[in-house]
Design a protein around this motif. Structure first.
Motif, PDB file in Angstrom:
ATOM      1  N   GLY A 219      55.035  68.589  41.354  1.00  0.00           N
ATOM      2  CA  GLY A 219      55.504  69.782  42.031  1.00  0.00           C
ATOM      3  C   GLY A 219      54.529  70.938  41.881  1.00  0.00           C
ATOM      4  N   GLY A 220      54.564  71.857  42.839  1.00  0.00           N
ATOM      5  CA  GLY A 220      53.634  72.973  42.840  1.00  0.00           C
ATOM      6  C   GLY A 220      54.215  74.224  42.210  1.00  0.00           C
ATOM      7  N   GLY A 221      53.340  75.156  41.837  1.00  0.00           N
ATOM      8  CA  GLY A 221      53.766  76.399  41.211  1.00  0.00           C
ATOM      9  C   GLY A 221      54.562  77.298  42.133  1.00  0.00           C
ATOM     10  N   ALA A 222      54.427  77.110  43.451  1.00  0.00           N
ATOM     11  CA  ALA A 222      55.167  77.948  44.397  1.00  0.00           C
ATOM     12  C   ALA A 222      56.666  77.668  44.367  1.00  0.00           C
ATOM     13  CB  ALA A 222      54.635  77.728  45.811  1.00  0.00           C
ATOM     14  N   SER A 223      57.074  76.584  43.719  1.00  0.00           N
ATOM     15  CA  SER A 223      58.500  76.233  43.682  1.00  0.00           C
ATOM     16  C   SER A 223      59.322  77.303  42.965  1.00  0.00           C
ATOM     17  CB  SER A 223      58.695  74.879  42.990  1.00  0.00           C
ATOM     18  OG  SER A 223      58.180  74.911  41.669  1.00  0.00           O
ATOM     19  N   SER A 224      58.764  77.925  41.921  1.00  0.00           N
ATOM     20  CA  SER A 224      59.512  78.954  41.193  1.00  0.00           C
ATOM     21  C   SER A 224      59.734  80.192  42.055  1.00  0.00           C
ATOM     22  CB  SER A 224      58.772  79.330  39.904  1.00  0.00           C
ATOM     23  OG  SER A 224      57.467  79.784  40.194  1.00  0.00           O
ATOM     24  N   VAL A 225      58.756  80.519  42.909  1.00  0.00           N
ATOM     25  CA  VAL A 225      58.897  81.670  43.806  1.00  0.00           C
ATOM     26  C   VAL A 225      60.015  81.422  44.814  1.00  0.00           C
ATOM     27  CG1 VAL A 225      57.730  83.106  45.525  1.00  0.00           C
ATOM     28  CG2 VAL A 225      56.454  82.257  43.528  1.00  0.00           C
ATOM     29  N   TRP A 226      60.026  80.233  45.400  1.00  0.00           N
ATOM     30  CA  TRP A 226      61.075  79.909  46.375  1.00  0.00           C
ATOM     31  C   TRP A 226      62.437  79.770  45.700  1.00  0.00           C
ATOM     32  CZ3 TRP A 226      60.833  80.673  51.318  1.00  0.00           C
ATOM     33  CH2 TRP A 226      59.601  80.649  51.973  1.00  0.00           C
ATOM     34  N   ILE A 411      58.368  75.597  55.983  1.00  0.00           N
ATOM     35  CA  ILE A 411      59.215  75.790  57.172  1.00  0.00           C
ATOM     36  C   ILE A 411      60.706  75.676  56.849  1.00  0.00           C
ATOM     37  CG2 ILE A 411      59.795  74.865  59.449  1.00  0.00           C
ATOM     38  CD1 ILE A 411      56.848  74.263  59.862  1.00  0.00           C
ATOM     39  N   PRO A 412      61.196  74.577  56.229  1.00  0.00           N
ATOM     40  CA  PRO A 412      62.636  74.511  55.912  1.00  0.00           C
ATOM     41  C   PRO A 412      63.081  75.605  54.939  1.00  0.00           C
ATOM     42  CG  PRO A 412      61.613  72.346  55.720  1.00  0.00           C
ATOM     43  CD  PRO A 412      60.515  73.344  55.811  1.00  0.00           C
ATOM     44  N   LEU A 413      62.205  75.946  53.972  1.00  0.00           N
ATOM     45  CA  LEU A 413      62.558  76.981  53.001  1.00  0.00           C
ATOM     46  C   LEU A 413      62.654  78.349  53.670  1.00  0.00           C
ATOM     47  CD1 LEU A 413      60.213  75.872  50.072  1.00  0.00           C
ATOM     48  CD2 LEU A 413      62.616  75.286  50.429  1.00  0.00           C
ATOM     49  N   LEU A 414      61.752  78.616  54.605  1.00  0.00           N
ATOM     50  CA  LEU A 414      61.790  79.883  55.326  1.00  0.00           C
ATOM     51  C   LEU A 414      63.046  79.981  56.186  1.00  0.00           C
ATOM     52  CD1 LEU A 414      60.292  82.502  55.939  1.00  0.00           C
ATOM     53  CD2 LEU A 414      59.109  81.310  57.811  1.00  0.00           C
TER      54      LEU A 414
END
Length: 461
Positions: A219-226, A411-414
């Motif tokens: 998993g990527g670090g951007a997951s915590s932001v989302w 896209i789905p998260l947005l």
């Protein structure tokens, strides 16, 4: 009876003619492997030998490139000479081969017969030439590779500074969320990515490798932001990202050996075990350096921990943008298949994370974090592995897949964020922390309070 005898003789004569043209010719190239630069033209020499003889037959040699988008011959047909015109029963000829784009192709021959302006294939030769088309090395490519190595080193040093062994031990004691995350991200998704690669790119080994390597990344670090934006458990997200990164050092080599070698074998490419091992070690070393900074330089570690999330997100975005700019020529091959591949990995990951976390009866914030964590792949690691593990031109071609994944992931998260903003409740963010994270935060608070009190006592004294 006469008609039957006539048909039988015609059949025998046809078989005899076919055998002469198809089986009695031996074709060879001046060499079996060629490496060309994109946009170049080279001369290919081939030889033919036969012991057969015939007269008044229009036999031709057809030169075929398995992928003419990669390289194509200047001539496709050569008239095969009759036996009595060939000195010593041998024949030499040549054609020019133009390299069009990066990739792999094969040159091989077919013996055909011309009848009524139509070519009929009699047989194909077993001999072929492997063609590899690469891009001329440029300075920006070296800069990109160096930048990727340096930035990934910085990210993993910071990750080592933020690593909390006690937190990991507590997560192991109550491993519901980490176990569900491991099942979704490192068991189900790699298997699906292998079948997706075979299904979407049945004839492109390079694209299969790009999709598969992205699917087995953590998993990527951007997951915590989302997770924060979607009211998830941000602390659990950080725990899962850390544990997933550590697990990837074992699971990436496992899946490459177990499933990846099946893709390499189809493309007649050896599995680069040494390069893959070097890539893994190159990520473990900065992680250990970061942990040593945490142990022996706690003040520096605290500063690096605070900037971990924003720095990691910025560096990964920079790698993706740099990869896109450096490899703009790859957008020539951008197609609906590339877009589909870019969407199918993260979107399937979201679905798997959602289903598995619901089945595990996790709280709603944890379900959100699990869903996000399972779908966001660390495309920076995927690009790093592809660039340092594969030779050219595969290292260049495969980069387009993680770039496409990075473009399609949000896209789905947005959409979910817009729906939440429009129709969600206006309450504050609910953030339920798991016991391991609560313990970690309390521990750090306790570590920070005594120094302040002691300084205050010294002032009073």
């Amino acid at each position: 009876m006469l008609r039957t005898a006539f048909l039988l003789n015609l059949f025998v004569a046809t078989c005899f003619t076919t055998s002469i043209a198809a089986n009695d010719w031996i074709f060879t190239f001046n060499n079996t492997d060629r490496e060309l630069e994109m946009g170049s033209c080279t001369k290919i020499v081939f030889y033919a030998q036969t012991n057969a003889s015939w007269e008044n037959e229009d036999f031709y040699l057809q030169v075929i490139s398995s992928d003419e988008d990669v390289a194509y011959p200047s001539r496709h047909y050569f008239e095969l000479p009759q036996n009595n015109t060939i000195p010593s029963n041998s024949w030499k000829n040549s054609f020019n081969l133009t390299s069009e784009f990066l990739g792999y192709t094969k040159l091989y021959f077919q013996v055909v017969k011309l009848e009524n302006n139509t070519y009929f294939v009699l047989n194909s030769s077993d001999v072929h030439m492997n063609i590899k088309v690469i891009r001329k090395p440029q300075l920006i490519d070296k800069i990109f590779v160096i930048c990727v190595a340096v930035l990934m080193t910085i990210i993993f040093i910071n990750l080592g500074c933020a690593l909390d062994v006690e937190q990991l031990k507590l997560s192991v004691r109550k491993p519901i969320a980490p176990a569900v995350s491991f099942f979704a991200q490192f068991l189900i998704l790699p298997i699906l990515s292998f079948f997706y690669a075979k299904l979407i790119f049945p004839n492109s080994v390079s694209m299969q490798l790009g999709l598969f390597f992205t699917g087995i990344s953590p998993g990527g670090g951007a997951s915590s932001v989302w997770s924060l934006l979607l009211d998830g458990n941000i602390n659990l997200s950080i725990v899962l990202t850390t544990i997933g990164t550590l697990e990837s050092f074992i699971m990436i080599p496992f899946w490459i050996v177990f499933l990846g070698k099946r893709i390499f074998s189809v493309g007649e490419m050896p599995v680069p075990y040494s390069r893959i091992g070097f890539s893994i070690i190159a990520l473990i070393i900065p992680l250990c350096i970061g942990y040593c900074i945490q142990r022996f330089m706690p003040r520096v570690s605290r500063v690096m921990t605070r900037i971990l999330k924003p720095l990691s997100s910025c560096l990964i975005i920079f790698i993706i943008i740099f990869a896109t700019v450096t490899n703009l020529y790859l957008f020539k091959i951008f197609s609906w298949k590339i877009i589909l591949a870019g969407a199918v990995i993260p979107w399937t990951g979201y679905l798997i994370g959602l289903i598995t976390s619901i089945l595990a009866c996790l709280p709603t914030p944890d379900i959100v974090s699990m869903t996000v964590e399972s779908g966001i792949q660390n495309t920076g690691i995927a690009i790093f592995m592809l660039k340092f593990s594969l030779g050219q031109p595969a290292a260049d071609i495969t980069t387009v897949i993680p770039v496409a994944v990075a473009l399609m992931t949000p896209i789905p998260l947005l959409i979910a964020f817009i729906i939440k903003k429009c129709f969600g409740k206006k309450d504050g963010i609910v953030n339920i922390q798991d016991p391991a994270t609560e313990s970690m935060l309390n521990k750090r608070e306790c570590e920070e309070v005594p120094p302040a009190n002691s300084e205050h006592e010294n002032k009073l004294a």
